[in-house]
Design an enzyme around this catalytic site. Sequence first.
Site, PDB file in Angstrom:
ATOM      1  N   THR A   9       0.760  -0.927  -0.522  1.00  0.00           N
ATOM      2  CA  THR A   9      -0.023  -0.177  -0.174  1.00  0.00           C
ATOM      3  C   THR A   9       1.164   1.337  -0.047  1.00  0.00           C
ATOM      4  OG1 THR A   9      -1.615   1.014   1.184  1.00  0.00           O
ATOM      5  CG2 THR A   9      -0.510   0.158   2.420  1.00  0.00           C
ATOM      6  N   ASN A  10       0.127   2.224   0.201  1.00  0.00           N
ATOM      7  CA  ASN A  10       0.715   4.072   0.335  1.00  0.00           C
ATOM      8  C   ASN A  10       0.552   4.713   1.250  1.00  0.00           C
ATOM      9  OD1 ASN A  10      -1.541   5.554  -0.513  1.00  0.00           O
ATOM     10  ND2 ASN A  10      -0.456   4.254  -2.430  1.00  0.00           N
ATOM     11  N   PRO A  11       1.650   5.781   1.869  1.00  0.00           N
ATOM     12  CA  PRO A  11       0.730   6.267   2.980  1.00  0.00           C
ATOM     13  C   PRO A  11      -0.640   7.285   2.569  1.00  0.00           C
ATOM     14  CG  PRO A  11       2.630   6.432   2.283  1.00  0.00           C
ATOM     15  CD  PRO A  11       2.486   6.167   1.085  1.00  0.00           C
ATOM     16  N   ALA A  12      -1.083   6.990   1.696  1.00  0.00           N
ATOM     17  CA  ALA A  12      -2.197   7.757   1.461  1.00  0.00           C
ATOM     18  C   ALA A  12      -3.203   7.584   2.609  1.00  0.00           C
ATOM     19  CB  ALA A  12      -2.730   7.334   0.244  1.00  0.00           C
ATOM     20  N   ALA A  67      -4.431   7.559  -4.557  1.00  0.00           N
ATOM     21  CA  ALA A  67      -3.375   7.039  -4.521  1.00  0.00           C
ATOM     22  C   ALA A  67      -3.353   5.315  -4.906  1.00  0.00           C
ATOM     23  CB  ALA A  67      -2.780   7.135  -3.460  1.00  0.00           C
TER      24      ALA A  67
END
Length: 399
Positions: free
Chosen positions: A202-205, A270
């Site tokens: 995943t990503n920090p969005a 994102a």
Amino acid sequence: MRLVLGVSGGIAAYKACELASRLVRDSHEVQVLMTAGAARFVAPLTFSALTHRPVGMATTDEPMGPLSHVALARWAQGVVIAPATANLLARLASGAADDLLTLVVLGFRGPVLLAPAMEAEMWSHPRTQANVQRLSGDGVRWVGPEFGRLASGSAGLGRMAEPEQIMRAWDWATTPQDLLGVRVLITAGPTWEHFDPVRILTNPATGSMGVLLAEEASRRGAEVVLVHGPRVTLPSGPSIRTRSAISARDMLTAVLEESGAADAVIGAAAVSDFRPAERLVAKAHKEDVAHEWAMAPNPDVLAEVGRRFAGRKVLVGFAAETDDAVASAQKKLMAKHLDLVVANEVGDSRGFGSDEHRAWMVTPAGTVSLAGGHKAATAKAVLDFVKEQVQIVRGGSRP
Ligand code: C5P
């Protein structure tokens, strides 16, 4: 803004103190006018201390100078009445002008917001409902009543809305409805791509940009569908429908199902560009995990929408980059057939999860730098663009 805060006689009058205090903190000039009944619940001194102004009382037979009803009706830019009792609604609906508050309302032509509070039986009484209809016909706006504990101790529909809700309703009541009838589909947040039941890519969005867009669009009257990834704090507002998606492929399915009806699609999510090629059904253990995990490309949700709807819907994307954001946005504009790409710089301390970002609006007509750097300002600018372009698409004058 210069506001008249009317307070009528119900136990919820104590909550009007909190409302007065918040309105003052929000830089409004607040003139409190109390009915005779209100002054039996809360001392006028409380309101004058909170608002730094003398409180206008019920009686009108003494010379009042700046508190004359004519001067007040001219001075005010808005009227909020909280609580509005059944008796006050009846007096307002009949056009009575028998105390300072009703005199001012009768002479005032701007936005009026009422927060009713009464016993449930009184609220549902046909006479009260007829008064509500009548006042609505005059353009009066409402906040509440809510379901909850009432003065009698029983629960029912009749509890005054909380001050925070009244503040939000006031903000809405005074926002121009320039997106009324416009349907906007927004994506927000990260996606999760599972390796196994407990591990994800995943990503920090956080979804904050998409959520701000949804709230701003809703405030301005749009019908909003928000397709959001995991762990997004959902927006609040009228006409917002939310739909959750976990992976990029879920998001694509949801967006394709919802996009047919939309006038504009804004991709603020994102979305993970890759996913583990294989998803294990059971948790992988340290000792049996291979060191290399093959990746498969994910669908590009917005590019897919662009491929199907370019020219027929207004399409907006975001390009978050650590460098050369504008150049990259220009490429995406062409590649995904979009009308606008908001280029923004992300880094360790900027972008993800923060309220601030440095952003540019990149369109086929050129690039404009967005002043301010606050995401709320970006949301406004994006929706101004959407509004203008939806009119062009509907007018049929698009190339
Ligand atoms: O190519 P990039 O990921 O930088 O593009 C960003 C824009 O495309 C964003 O508006 C994002 O929401 C959208 N996007 C998408 N699906 C993907 C990747 C990006 O909708 N798989």
